[in-house]
Design a protein around this motif. Structure first.
Motif, mmCIF file in Angstrom:
data_model
loop_
_atom_site.group_PDB
_atom_site.id
_atom_site.type_symbol
_atom_site.label_atom_id
_atom_site.label_comp_id
_atom_site.label_asym_id
_atom_site.label_seq_id
_atom_site.Cartn_x
_atom_site.Cartn_y
_atom_site.Cartn_z
ATOM 1 N N LYS A 112 5.921 9.546 1.438
ATOM 2 C CA LYS A 112 5.537 10.445 0.414
ATOM 3 C C LYS A 112 4.083 10.997 0.555
ATOM 4 C CE LYS A 112 7.921 6.927 -2.711
ATOM 5 N NZ LYS A 112 7.488 5.472 -3.576
ATOM 6 N N GLY A 113 3.807 11.917 -0.350
ATOM 7 C CA GLY A 113 2.581 12.664 -0.193
ATOM 8 C C GLY A 113 1.394 11.671 -0.225
ATOM 9 N N LEU A 114 1.556 10.774 -1.306
ATOM 10 C CA LEU A 114 0.262 9.733 -1.584
ATOM 11 C C LEU A 114 0.240 8.675 -0.485
ATOM 12 C CD1 LEU A 114 0.902 9.218 -5.458
ATOM 13 C CD2 LEU A 114 -0.798 10.541 -4.283
ATOM 14 N N GLU A 115 1.395 8.582 0.424
ATOM 15 C CA GLU A 115 1.233 7.679 1.257
ATOM 16 C C GLU A 115 0.442 8.308 2.383
ATOM 17 O OE1 GLU A 115 4.893 4.944 2.369
ATOM 18 O OE2 GLU A 115 5.721 6.589 1.286
ATOM 19 N N TRP A 116 0.828 9.720 2.756
ATOM 20 C CA TRP A 116 -0.140 10.420 3.906
ATOM 21 C C TRP A 116 -1.362 10.391 3.400
ATOM 22 C CZ3 TRP A 116 1.626 10.786 8.399
ATOM 23 C CH2 TRP A 116 2.876 10.981 8.825
ATOM 24 N N ALA A 117 -1.833 10.608 2.256
ATOM 25 C CA ALA A 117 -3.078 10.697 1.723
ATOM 26 C C ALA A 117 -3.758 9.325 1.916
ATOM 27 C CB ALA A 117 -3.099 11.088 0.097
ATOM 28 N N SER A 118 -3.008 8.277 1.674
ATOM 29 C CA SER A 118 -3.805 7.112 1.923
ATOM 30 C C SER A 118 -4.202 6.601 3.371
ATOM 31 C CB SER A 118 -2.946 5.790 1.276
ATOM 32 O OG SER A 118 -2.723 6.153 -0.109
ATOM 33 N N ILE A 119 -3.130 7.082 4.374
ATOM 34 C CA ILE A 119 -3.402 7.010 5.499
ATOM 35 C C ILE A 119 -4.409 7.864 6.088
ATOM 36 C CG2 ILE A 119 -2.341 7.321 7.947
ATOM 37 C CD1 ILE A 119 0.409 6.625 6.486
ATOM 38 N N GLY A 120 -4.614 9.096 5.416
ATOM 39 C CA GLY A 120 -5.706 9.757 6.073
ATOM 40 C C GLY A 120 -6.918 9.274 5.489
ATOM 41 N N VAL A 280 -4.065 -0.748 0.437
ATOM 42 C CA VAL A 280 -3.577 -1.145 -0.876
ATOM 43 C C VAL A 280 -2.611 0.106 -1.180
ATOM 44 C CG1 VAL A 280 -3.833 -1.668 -3.248
ATOM 45 C CG2 VAL A 280 -5.051 -2.825 -1.641
ATOM 46 N N GLY A 281 -3.193 1.404 -1.380
ATOM 47 C CA GLY A 281 -2.534 2.466 -1.536
ATOM 48 C C GLY A 281 -0.985 2.651 -0.949
ATOM 49 N N GLU A 289 11.250 2.504 0.211
ATOM 50 C CA GLU A 289 11.460 3.444 1.193
ATOM 51 C C GLU A 289 12.349 4.498 0.925
ATOM 52 O OE1 GLU A 289 12.478 0.713 4.269
ATOM 53 O OE2 GLU A 289 10.361 0.254 4.828
ATOM 54 N N THR A 290 11.852 5.698 1.383
ATOM 55 C CA THR A 290 12.811 6.809 1.296
ATOM 56 C C THR A 290 13.417 7.429 2.647
ATOM 57 O OG1 THR A 290 11.607 7.615 -0.617
ATOM 58 C CG2 THR A 290 13.123 9.407 0.450
ATOM 59 N N GLU A 291 14.660 7.084 2.830
ATOM 60 C CA GLU A 291 15.408 7.429 3.941
ATOM 61 C C GLU A 291 15.710 9.039 4.092
ATOM 62 O OE1 GLU A 291 18.609 4.844 5.117
ATOM 63 O OE2 GLU A 291 17.593 3.201 4.722
ATOM 64 N N VAL A 292 15.524 9.367 5.323
ATOM 65 C CA VAL A 292 15.859 10.839 5.552
ATOM 66 C C VAL A 292 17.388 11.144 5.467
ATOM 67 C CG1 VAL A 292 15.857 12.871 7.158
ATOM 68 C CG2 VAL A 292 13.604 11.283 6.627
#
Length: 306
Positions: A112-120, A280-281, A289-292
């Motif tokens: 998800k976008g928020l996961e990528w943001a948290s990783i960044g 934590v985010g 999880e979202t599978e492609v």
């Protein structure tokens, strides 16, 4: 400092790759058990049974992931001796980034976008920490601290295993957090272990910290396996990150003399807090999880057969 940074990054890469491979093996084992209609693989609370976990451990993907974990352990142990714990443990915890990226390819997940943001944010926090970190503190503490570390490790792993079994299928994040605390105890044990400098076998074997390392490492690996079986690989790994980062970092600063560069304490604190919050985010946003391609299984090359 440079050698410590290199070994910590290498340990992070090994741990991240190992986590995804272990998740692949765990899930393949679970699918095979489900296909056979093996109800014995699940406890009354919906979690994996001991036999189910044991079967997951002997898959070739899990074995390869475990080998990478052992390599990561050796590199991480060296990093814990060369860097402040708040820096070494946080860099190692960046395996979350590698786990997330590899899970897209090997597990067919879509972040998800928020996961990528948290990783960044986590990556930025690591840069802040590396900039602010000063020399590591001492390696010696009172023997009572070593005994306390062993006792806490045993209670944490034994009690945590029972709690996770009771939680069943909803215990992935708790299992990930407890496994992280086990790995955190391992990091502290490596830092304070006697008999290494200079090397002395008798002193090494008589140190309770050595056995705390064993309990924390083996127990942490077991709890992480359970977390991968019942929940999100990214969520479980992010919870692990929090456990293996916060406690060792605090112990290093409060009792072992770890410190930041002069005038950069605020930067170290900011980086540490951001690292924990971002982890934590990822755990929160990645619980489901979202599978492609939900119907597709991860494609891995079969091991060579003679």
């Amino acid at each position: 400092m440079i050698l410590g940074l290199v070994t910590a990054v290498a340990a992070s890469a090994c741990y991240g790759s190992g986590s995804v491979l272990q998740a692949v093996g765990s899930r393949r084992s679970a699918r095979e058990e489900a296909a056979k209609g093996a109800a014995a693989g699940v406890t009354e609370h919906g979690g994996p049974s001991l036999s189910s976990t044991a079967k997951a451990v002997v898959t070739w993907e899990f074995i390869l992931g475990t080998v990478l974990d052992f390599i990561g352990f050796g590199l991480g142990a060296l990093a814990a001796r060369l860097l402040p714990l708040f820096l070494s443990q946080t860099i190692i915890s960046a395996n979350l980034v590698i786990t997330a990226v590899l899970s897209i390819k090997l597990l067919g997940l879509r972040l998800k976008g928020l996961e990528w943001a948290s990783i960044g944010v986590l990556c930025g926090a690591l840069v802040l920490l590396a900039t602010a970190a000063g020399p590591e503190g001492g390696h010696h503490t009172a023997m009572a601290v070593h005994w306390w570390l062993l006792g806490v490790s045993v209670v944490l792993i034994a009690g945590g295993s029972l709690i996770v079994r009771r939680l069943g299928s909803s215990g992935a994040i708790v299992a990930g957090l407890l496994s992280g605390l086990g790995f955190g105890a391992l990091g502290i044990g490596v830092r304070v272990l006697n008999g290494l400098q200079p090397f002395h076998v008798g002193e090494l074997l008589s140190d309770p910290a050595l056995y705390a390392i064993m309990v924390g490492g083996i127990g942490g690996m077991y709890l992480h396996t359970v977390a991968l079986q019942v929940g999100s690989v990214n969520g479980a790994t992010a919870a692990l990150v929090v456990g293996e980062t916060v406690v060792p970092g605090a112990v290093g600063v409060l009792w072992l003399g770890d410190s930041s560069r002069a005038g950069l304490g605020w930067l170290a604190v900011s980086g540490f807090v951001l690292a924990v919050v971002s982890a934590v985010g990822v755990a929160y946003f990645g619980q489901e999880e979202t599978e492609v391609h939900p119907a597709a299984e991860p494609q891995l090359p079969e091991p060579a057969r003679r």
